[in-house]
Design a protein around this motif. Structure first.
Motif, PDB file in Angstrom:
ATOM      1  N   HIS A  24       0.970  -1.349  -0.011  1.00 29.51           N
ATOM      2  CA  HIS A  24      -0.052   0.094  -0.065  1.00 29.51           C
ATOM      3  C   HIS A  24       0.975   1.086   0.130  1.00 29.51           C
ATOM      4  O   HIS A  24       1.982   1.388   0.563  1.00 29.51           O
ATOM      5  CB  HIS A  24      -0.941   0.084   1.126  1.00 29.51           C
ATOM      6  N   TYR A  26       1.048   3.973   1.698  1.00 30.05           N
ATOM      7  CA  TYR A  26       1.413   4.471   2.828  1.00 30.05           C
ATOM      8  C   TYR A  26       2.402   3.770   3.592  1.00 30.05           C
ATOM      9  O   TYR A  26       2.918   4.207   4.705  1.00 30.05           O
ATOM     10  CB  TYR A  26       0.351   4.230   3.940  1.00 30.05           C
ATOM     11  N   ASP A  40      -3.576   2.233  -4.151  1.00 29.84           N
ATOM     12  CA  ASP A  40      -4.385   2.372  -2.910  1.00 29.84           C
ATOM     13  C   ASP A  40      -5.103   1.058  -3.031  1.00 29.84           C
ATOM     14  O   ASP A  40      -4.728  -0.130  -3.735  1.00 29.84           O
ATOM     15  CB  ASP A  40      -5.450   3.557  -3.264  1.00 29.84           C
ATOM     16  N   SER A  41      -6.052   1.073  -1.860  1.00 30.01           N
ATOM     17  CA  SER A  41      -6.817  -0.379  -1.691  1.00 30.01           C
ATOM     18  C   SER A  41      -7.425  -0.990  -3.045  1.00 30.01           C
ATOM     19  O   SER A  41      -7.524  -2.132  -3.099  1.00 30.01           O
ATOM     20  CB  SER A  41      -7.958   0.048  -0.439  1.00 30.01           C
ATOM     21  N   TYR A 112     -17.373  -0.228   3.338  1.00 31.09           N
ATOM     22  CA  TYR A 112     -16.111   0.153   2.991  1.00 31.09           C
ATOM     23  C   TYR A 112     -15.147  -1.132   3.084  1.00 31.09           C
ATOM     24  O   TYR A 112     -15.171  -1.950   3.975  1.00 31.09           O
ATOM     25  CB  TYR A 112     -15.512   1.328   3.935  1.00 31.09           C
ATOM     26  N   ASN A 114     -12.222  -1.202   4.415  1.00 31.68           N
ATOM     27  CA  ASN A 114     -11.724  -1.389   5.496  1.00 31.68           C
ATOM     28  C   ASN A 114     -12.593  -1.943   6.794  1.00 31.68           C
ATOM     29  O   ASN A 114     -12.978  -1.282   7.445  1.00 31.68           O
ATOM     30  CB  ASN A 114     -11.455   0.155   5.885  1.00 31.68           C
ATOM     31  N   SER A 129     -12.384   3.919  -1.280  1.00 32.80           N
ATOM     32  CA  SER A 129     -12.341   5.419  -1.456  1.00 32.80           C
ATOM     33  C   SER A 129     -12.386   5.986  -2.832  1.00 32.80           C
ATOM     34  O   SER A 129     -12.952   6.949  -3.279  1.00 32.80           O
ATOM     35  CB  SER A 129     -11.260   6.132  -0.671  1.00 32.80           C
ATOM     36  N   HIS A 198      -8.018  13.454   1.301  1.00 32.88           N
ATOM     37  CA  HIS A 198      -8.571  11.962   1.303  1.00 32.88           C
ATOM     38  C   HIS A 198     -10.013  12.045   1.873  1.00 32.88           C
ATOM     39  O   HIS A 198     -10.375  12.884   3.034  1.00 32.88           O
ATOM     40  CB  HIS A 198      -7.686  10.960   2.270  1.00 32.88           C
ATOM     41  N   GLU A 200     -11.620  10.289   3.728  1.00 33.53           N
ATOM     42  CA  GLU A 200     -11.856   9.894   5.118  1.00 33.53           C
ATOM     43  C   GLU A 200     -11.472  11.005   6.229  1.00 33.53           C
ATOM     44  O   GLU A 200     -12.005  10.811   7.242  1.00 33.53           O
ATOM     45  CB  GLU A 200     -10.630   8.911   5.637  1.00 33.53           C
ATOM     46  N   SER A 214      -8.733   9.110  -3.620  1.00 41.13           N
ATOM     47  CA  SER A 214      -8.062   8.304  -2.711  1.00 41.13           C
ATOM     48  C   SER A 214      -6.450   8.486  -2.696  1.00 41.13           C
ATOM     49  O   SER A 214      -6.022   9.460  -3.349  1.00 41.13           O
ATOM     50  CB  SER A 214      -8.285   6.931  -3.434  1.00 41.13           C
ATOM     51  N   THR A 215      -5.996   7.629  -2.290  1.00 42.77           N
ATOM     52  CA  THR A 215      -4.232   7.805  -2.350  1.00 42.77           C
ATOM     53  C   THR A 215      -3.703   8.033  -3.434  1.00 42.77           C
ATOM     54  O   THR A 215      -3.133   8.853  -3.792  1.00 42.77           O
ATOM     55  CB  THR A 215      -3.811   6.554  -1.410  1.00 42.77           C
TER      56      THR A 215
HETATM   57  P1  13P Z   1      -7.204   4.308  -0.017  1.00 46.82           P
HETATM   58  O1  13P Z   1      -6.077   3.102  -0.241  1.00 46.82           O
HETATM   59  O2  13P Z   1      -8.426   3.719  -0.880  1.00 46.82           O
HETATM   60  O3  13P Z   1      -6.516   5.533  -0.523  1.00 46.82           O
HETATM   61  O4  13P Z   1      -7.577   4.193   1.563  1.00 46.82           O
HETATM   62  C1  13P Z   1      -6.593   4.529   2.199  1.00 46.82           C
HETATM   63  C2  13P Z   1      -6.537   4.093   3.810  1.00 46.82           C
HETATM   64  O5  13P Z   1      -6.827   4.443   4.579  1.00 46.82           O
HETATM   65  C3  13P Z   1      -6.281   2.650   3.507  1.00 46.82           C
HETATM   66  O6  13P Z   1      -6.497   2.227   4.766  1.00 46.82           O
END
Ligand code: 13P
Ligand code: SF4
Length: 305
Positions: A24, A26, A40-41, A112, A114, A129, A198, A200, A214-215
């Protein structure tokens, strides 16, 4: 060993042991450099489905590795750090959502991504997202129960006023920690910068954004934009990755609080240990959970593609 030596060993070992590394965006830069796919996810879910390798190593958090296992039950799926969970994914359990469903029987339950695999078994469709607005708009039923992120849900509701979207009080504690004053302050401090946020984040922060996505959406927007300065309203790592990708542009984090401790748990050495068979947590899900949870992930890929 220095970083480059570890990276080279990982590259050899993953080939030798038929391992696909998904990371991912991040996670740390030195991990993204040796991954087969980053993103991204949503992008990772789609890639997981088509990876030819027998083993997939997810460098991210547990729900992402579970998604890979659900889509490819025949593969061995490892999570680089077994401790890496997502607090949002664990906020709502099956019993709670079953009770809400009894109260709102004619609602389509949109989860979602997540969320835990167990919770997905009682939901109708997943979203990420980057795909949430598209997928919710394509659902025939106007009544939607959106779980668990009330901020992403509020963003979707804003984009689709024709839908009747019910939200519960859940969300990402990291993105939701940013407040409106920080957005106003950051724009004042960097008047020439675009604010990329984002979904979120809270609606009162999203309201000030020049771009919401999204990311991957944020990264692509910043890379393509003619603007030279950006305030990045998502996890801190994205500003860092963008700085590598676009050295002539400037990236300012929206808030110092935007650090996901769970995403920071996986190190390059964890990845090295996993590819040499000395680490990683294997994801195991029972057949019933896989079958039931898969329906809503397949629906996501079909509607979001
Ligand atoms: P995305 O990867 O969809 O942007 O989501 C961010 C996130 O918080 C992943 O846990
Ligand atoms: Fe979960 Fe938020 Fe971390 Fe993403 S950033 S993994 S939603 S806690």
């Amino acid at each position: 060993m220095n970083i480059q030596e570890i990276q080279n060993r990982i590259l050899d070992l993953k080939k030798q042991n038929d391992i696909c590394i998904l990371a991912h965006s991040y996670v740390a830069h030195e991990i993204l450099e040796i991954a087969d796919f980053t993103g991204d996810s949503y992008a990772l879910s789609v890639k997981a489905k088509s990876a030819p390798q027998k083993t997939v190593l997810m460098v991210g958090v547990r729900f992402m590795a579970e998604t890979v296992k659900i889509l490819s039950p025949e593969k061995r799926v490892l999570l680089a750090s077994g401790e890496a969970g997502c607090p949002m994914a664990e906020q709502m359990d099956k019993e709670l959502i079953k009770a809400v469903k009894r109260e709102y029987p004619d609602y389509t339950v949109v989860a979602y991504i997540n969320t835990t695999a167990a919770l997905k078994t009682i939901c109708d469709v997943c979203v990420t997202s980057s795909s949430a607005v598209k997928i919710v708009s394509s659902i025939e039923n106007p009544n939607i129960l959106f779980i668990p992120d009330c901020n992403l849900g509020a963003y979707v509701r804003d984009q689709l006023p024709e839908k009747n979207i019910k939200l519960l009080q859940g969300g990402c504690p990291i993105h939701a920690s940013v407040n409106e004053e920080e957005a106003i302050e950051a724009k004042k401090k960097h008047p020439g910068a675009l604010l990329l946020v984002h979904p979120e984040c809270k609606p009162e922060v999203v309201r000030h954004a020049d771009y919401v996505g999204s990311t991957s959406g944020i990264m692509q927007f910043a890379e393509k934009s003619d603007c030279r300065e950006f305030i990045i309203g998502t996890e801190l790592s994205i500003a860092e990755h963008l700085q590598y990708a676009c050295p002539d542009k400037r990236f300012y984090p929206l808030s110092k609080k935007l650090i996901c401790q769970n995403m920071k748990l996986s190190t390059l050495v964890d990845v090295y240990d996993a590819v040499r068979g000395a680490g990683g947590a294997e994801i195991e899900l029972d057949a019933d959970t896989i079958t039931k949870a898969r329906r809503c992930i397949d629906a996501m890929i079909e509607l979001g593609g």
